[in-house]
Design a protein around this motif. Structure first.
Motif, PDB file in Angstrom:
ATOM      1  N   LEU A  18       8.687 -27.288  11.515  1.00 59.31           N
ATOM      2  CA  LEU A  18       7.435 -26.536  11.396  1.00 59.31           C
ATOM      3  C   LEU A  18       7.521 -25.206  12.135  1.00 59.31           C
ATOM      4  O   LEU A  18       7.097 -24.163  11.616  1.00 59.31           O
ATOM      5  N   LEU A  19       8.074 -25.227  13.335  1.00 57.37           N
ATOM      6  CA  LEU A  19       8.228 -23.986  14.095  1.00 57.37           C
ATOM      7  C   LEU A  19       9.181 -23.025  13.392  1.00 57.37           C
ATOM      8  O   LEU A  19       8.970 -21.803  13.404  1.00 57.37           O
ATOM      9  N   PHE A  20      10.216 -23.580  12.767  1.00 63.21           N
ATOM     10  CA  PHE A  20      11.171 -22.746  12.037  1.00 63.21           C
ATOM     11  C   PHE A  20      10.500 -22.061  10.842  1.00 63.21           C
ATOM     12  O   PHE A  20      10.670 -20.850  10.625  1.00 63.21           O
ATOM     13  N   VAL A  21       9.714 -22.818  10.094  1.00 62.86           N
ATOM     14  CA  VAL A  21       9.023 -22.251   8.929  1.00 62.86           C
ATOM     15  C   VAL A  21       8.002 -21.203   9.370  1.00 62.86           C
ATOM     16  O   VAL A  21       7.897 -20.123   8.767  1.00 62.86           O
ATOM     17  N   ILE A  22       7.261 -21.505  10.428  1.00 58.28           N
ATOM     18  CA  ILE A  22       6.275 -20.542  10.939  1.00 58.28           C
ATOM     19  C   ILE A  22       6.970 -19.260  11.392  1.00 58.28           C
ATOM     20  O   ILE A  22       6.481 -18.146  11.142  1.00 58.28           O
ATOM     21  N   SER A  23       8.118 -19.403  12.032  1.00 58.50           N
ATOM     22  CA  SER A  23       8.878 -18.227  12.472  1.00 58.50           C
ATOM     23  C   SER A  23       9.340 -17.396  11.280  1.00 58.50           C
ATOM     24  O   SER A  23       9.258 -16.158  11.302  1.00 58.50           O
ATOM     25  N   LEU A  24       9.811 -18.066  10.232  1.00 66.14           N
ATOM     26  CA  LEU A  24      10.243 -17.348   9.031  1.00 66.14           C
ATOM     27  C   LEU A  24       9.086 -16.581   8.394  1.00 66.14           C
ATOM     28  O   LEU A  24       9.253 -15.434   7.961  1.00 66.14           O
ATOM     29  N   ILE A  25       7.923 -17.216   8.348  1.00 68.38           N
ATOM     30  CA  ILE A  25       6.750 -16.550   7.766  1.00 68.38           C
ATOM     31  C   ILE A  25       6.363 -15.333   8.597  1.00 68.38           C
ATOM     32  O   ILE A  25       6.028 -14.272   8.052  1.00 68.38           O
ATOM     33  N   CYS A  26       6.420 -15.473   9.911  1.00 73.05           N
ATOM     34  CA  CYS A  26       6.077 -14.347  10.793  1.00 73.05           C
ATOM     35  C   CYS A  26       7.064 -13.189  10.617  1.00 73.05           C
ATOM     36  O   CYS A  26       6.662 -12.016  10.567  1.00 73.05           O
ATOM     37  N   ILE A  27       8.348 -13.523  10.516  1.00 72.87           N
ATOM     38  CA  ILE A  27       9.362 -12.481  10.310  1.00 72.87           C
ATOM     39  C   ILE A  27       9.167 -11.804   8.954  1.00 72.87           C
ATOM     40  O   ILE A  27       9.240 -10.571   8.834  1.00 72.87           O
ATOM     41  N   TYR A  28       8.898 -12.623   7.933  1.00 74.23           N
ATOM     42  CA  TYR A  28       8.650 -12.067   6.603  1.00 74.23           C
ATOM     43  C   TYR A  28       7.433 -11.144   6.614  1.00 74.23           C
ATOM     44  O   TYR A  28       7.468 -10.041   6.042  1.00 74.23           O
ATOM     45  N   ALA A  29       6.367 -11.580   7.268  1.00 71.52           N
ATOM     46  CA  ALA A  29       5.146 -10.771   7.328  1.00 71.52           C
ATOM     47  C   ALA A  29       5.399  -9.450   8.045  1.00 71.52           C
ATOM     48  O   ALA A  29       4.883  -8.402   7.635  1.00 71.52           O
ATOM     49  N   MET A  30       6.203  -9.498   9.089  1.00 69.86           N
ATOM     50  CA  MET A  30       6.489  -8.283   9.853  1.00 69.86           C
ATOM     51  C   MET A  30       7.237  -7.258   8.999  1.00 69.86           C
ATOM     52  O   MET A  30       6.867  -6.078   8.953  1.00 69.86           O
ATOM     53  N   PHE A  31       8.284  -7.727   8.300  1.00 74.35           N
ATOM     54  CA  PHE A  31       9.061  -6.803   7.473  1.00 74.35           C
ATOM     55  C   PHE A  31       8.279  -6.367   6.232  1.00 74.35           C
ATOM     56  O   PHE A  31       8.385  -5.210   5.800  1.00 74.35           O
ATOM     57  N   ALA A  32       7.500  -7.288   5.664  1.00 78.31           N
ATOM     58  CA  ALA A  32       6.691  -6.936   4.494  1.00 78.31           C
ATOM     59  C   ALA A  32       5.639  -5.899   4.864  1.00 78.31           C
ATOM     60  O   ALA A  32       5.364  -4.969   4.094  1.00 78.31           O
ATOM     61  N   MET A  50      -3.547  -9.389   5.677  1.00 77.43           N
ATOM     62  CA  MET A  50      -3.667 -10.333   6.781  1.00 77.43           C
ATOM     63  C   MET A  50      -4.195 -11.680   6.302  1.00 77.43           C
ATOM     64  O   MET A  50      -3.701 -12.738   6.722  1.00 77.43           O
ATOM     65  N   GLU A  51      -5.178 -11.650   5.429  1.00 78.27           N
ATOM     66  CA  GLU A  51      -5.734 -12.901   4.911  1.00 78.27           C
ATOM     67  C   GLU A  51      -4.699 -13.665   4.091  1.00 78.27           C
ATOM     68  O   GLU A  51      -4.626 -14.900   4.150  1.00 78.27           O
ATOM     69  N   ARG A  52      -3.892 -12.927   3.338  1.00 78.74           N
ATOM     70  CA  ARG A  52      -2.849 -13.580   2.535  1.00 78.74           C
ATOM     71  C   ARG A  52      -1.801 -14.237   3.426  1.00 78.74           C
ATOM     72  O   ARG A  52      -1.364 -15.360   3.169  1.00 78.74           O
ATOM     73  N   MET A  53      -1.413 -13.561   4.486  1.00 84.24           N
ATOM     74  CA  MET A  53      -0.448 -14.138   5.416  1.00 84.24           C
ATOM     75  C   MET A  53      -1.040 -15.336   6.160  1.00 84.24           C
ATOM     76  O   MET A  53      -0.352 -16.336   6.410  1.00 84.24           O
ATOM     77  N   ASN A  54      -2.326 -15.230   6.498  1.00 90.79           N
ATOM     78  CA  ASN A  54      -2.992 -16.347   7.179  1.00 90.79           C
ATOM     79  C   ASN A  54      -3.046 -17.584   6.288  1.00 90.79           C
ATOM     80  O   ASN A  54      -2.836 -18.712   6.759  1.00 90.79           O
ATOM     81  N   ARG A  55      -3.330 -17.365   5.005  1.00 92.81           N
ATOM     82  CA  ARG A  55      -3.360 -18.498   4.074  1.00 92.81           C
ATOM     83  C   ARG A  55      -1.973 -19.116   3.922  1.00 92.81           C
ATOM     84  O   ARG A  55      -1.836 -20.329   3.753  1.00 92.81           O
ATOM     85  N   LEU A  56      -0.956 -18.274   4.000  1.00 83.96           N
ATOM     86  CA  LEU A  56       0.413 -18.762   3.846  1.00 83.96           C
ATOM     87  C   LEU A  56       0.850 -19.621   5.032  1.00 83.96           C
ATOM     88  O   LEU A  56       1.508 -20.658   4.865  1.00 83.96           O
ATOM     89  N   VAL A  57       0.467 -19.208   6.231  1.00 81.42           N
ATOM     90  CA  VAL A  57       0.930 -19.906   7.428  1.00 81.42           C
ATOM     91  C   VAL A  57      -0.009 -21.038   7.851  1.00 81.42           C
ATOM     92  O   VAL A  57       0.402 -21.934   8.605  1.00 81.42           O
ATOM     93  N   SER A  58      -1.239 -21.022   7.367  1.00 77.77           N
ATOM     94  CA  SER A  58      -2.247 -21.994   7.815  1.00 77.77           C
ATOM     95  C   SER A  58      -1.828 -23.456   7.646  1.00 77.77           C
ATOM     96  O   SER A  58      -1.982 -24.256   8.583  1.00 77.77           O
ATOM     97  N   LEU A 158      -4.084 -18.169  19.171  1.00 75.63           N
ATOM     98  CA  LEU A 158      -4.408 -17.657  17.835  1.00 75.63           C
ATOM     99  C   LEU A 158      -5.909 -17.718  17.552  1.00 75.63           C
ATOM    100  O   LEU A 158      -6.416 -16.962  16.720  1.00 75.63           O
ATOM    101  N   PHE A 159      -6.603 -18.607  18.242  1.00 74.92           N
ATOM    102  CA  PHE A 159      -8.044 -18.734  18.042  1.00 74.92           C
ATOM    103  C   PHE A 159      -8.833 -17.690  18.836  1.00 74.92           C
ATOM    104  O   PHE A 159     -10.016 -17.492  18.592  1.00 74.92           O
ATOM    105  N   PHE A 160      -8.170 -17.034  19.795  1.00 74.04           N
ATOM    106  CA  PHE A 160      -8.885 -16.126  20.691  1.00 74.04           C
ATOM    107  C   PHE A 160      -8.343 -14.701  20.633  1.00 74.04           C
ATOM    108  O   PHE A 160      -8.489 -13.947  21.590  1.00 74.04           O
ATOM    109  N   TYR A 161      -7.705 -14.357  19.510  1.00 77.05           N
ATOM    110  CA  TYR A 161      -7.122 -13.017  19.424  1.00 77.05           C
ATOM    111  C   TYR A 161      -8.181 -11.923  19.402  1.00 77.05           C
ATOM    112  O   TYR A 161      -7.883 -10.755  19.684  1.00 77.05           O
ATOM    113  N   ARG A 162      -9.412 -12.272  19.076  1.00 78.95           N
ATOM    114  CA  ARG A 162     -10.480 -11.267  19.046  1.00 78.95           C
ATOM    115  C   ARG A 162     -11.058 -10.991  20.432  1.00 78.95           C
ATOM    116  O   ARG A 162     -11.847 -10.069  20.592  1.00 78.95           O
ATOM    117  N   TRP A 163     -10.701 -11.814  21.408  1.00 82.13           N
ATOM    118  CA  TRP A 163     -11.140 -11.606  22.786  1.00 82.13           C
ATOM    119  C   TRP A 163      -9.933 -11.139  23.597  1.00 82.13           C
ATOM    120  O   TRP A 163      -9.133 -11.966  24.058  1.00 82.13           O
TER     121      TRP A 163
END
Length: 204
Positions: A18-32, A50-58, A158-163
């Motif tokens: 799970l951590l590996f997949v999440i890391s791949l998604i984060c790397i993909y999102a960064m380069f994309a 951002m919403e599309r990436m959130n749906r992908l990693v959720s 991740l739940f408190f990024y707005r604060w």
């Protein structure tokens, strides 16, 4: 004993995947994000990205939270109790999800995991033998407890990024806990030898 080891193995394997997949998604999102020059796009496009990436990693974050909700209590409870706890956790998540939403259910699981992991860390710090670890050794157990605490705080962040203030505090606590935990795990033997040498020099 064999069942216990296989249970630990599968939990570790699932968490790692799970951590590996999440890391791949984060790397993909960064380069994309950089390749598509999203930062130059209108705010609506940025929000959509951002919403599309959130749906992908959720789904993977949800799975990771649930696995952590099972992984943390196994340090405290026998394997037989853990099955009942896992069932109760699933039912609780389902009930809260239907009544208050999935986000609130995940937040409840994370906060409960945080409390349990803090208890595990305190017991590991005190050298309690009642904890269920696959590996023996004071520094290994302490390091593992710190790493798990850092992982929980990382997801909770991740739940408190707005604060910003809370986000910054969680970030540094997560970093400190994870780095210190890895040092204790990877260099546990060196730490033991260093302590022994200091004792020998102090009491020749």
């Amino acid at each position: 004993m064999k069942t216990k080891f296989s249970y630990d193995f599968y939990l570790i394997l699932i968490t790692t995947l799970l951590l590996f997949v999440i890391s791949l998604i984060c790397i993909y999102a960064m380069f994309a994000y950089k390749y598509a020059e999203v930062h130059l796009a209108p705010p609506v496009v940025q929000i959509h990205f951002m919403e599309r990436m959130n749906r992908l990693v959720s789904p993977f974050l949800i799975a990771l939270v649930l696995v952590l909700g099972i992984c943390i209590p196994k340090r405290l409870f026998p394997l037989q109790w853990l099955s009942y706890f896992s069932l109760a956790l699933m039912i609780g998540v389902l009930v809260i999800s239907l009544s208050l939403g999935v986000k609130m259910a995940l937040l409840v699981v994370l906060l409960a995991s945080l409390l349990l992991q803090t208890l595990v860390l305190i017991l590991a710090l005190l050298g309690s033998q009642r904890l269920h670890f696959e590996k023996r050794g004071y520094w290994l157990r302490l390091g593992s407890s710190l790493i798990h605490l850092g992982l929980i705080l990382f997801i909770l962040d991740l739940f408190f990024y707005r604060w910003p203030k809370v986000h910054l505090l969680l970030f540094w606590v997560t970093t400190f806990s994870s780095v210190l935990g890895m040092i204790f795990c990877f260099y546990s033997e060196a730490i033991v030898q260093l302590i022994h040498r200091k004792k020998e020099n102090r009491f020749p």
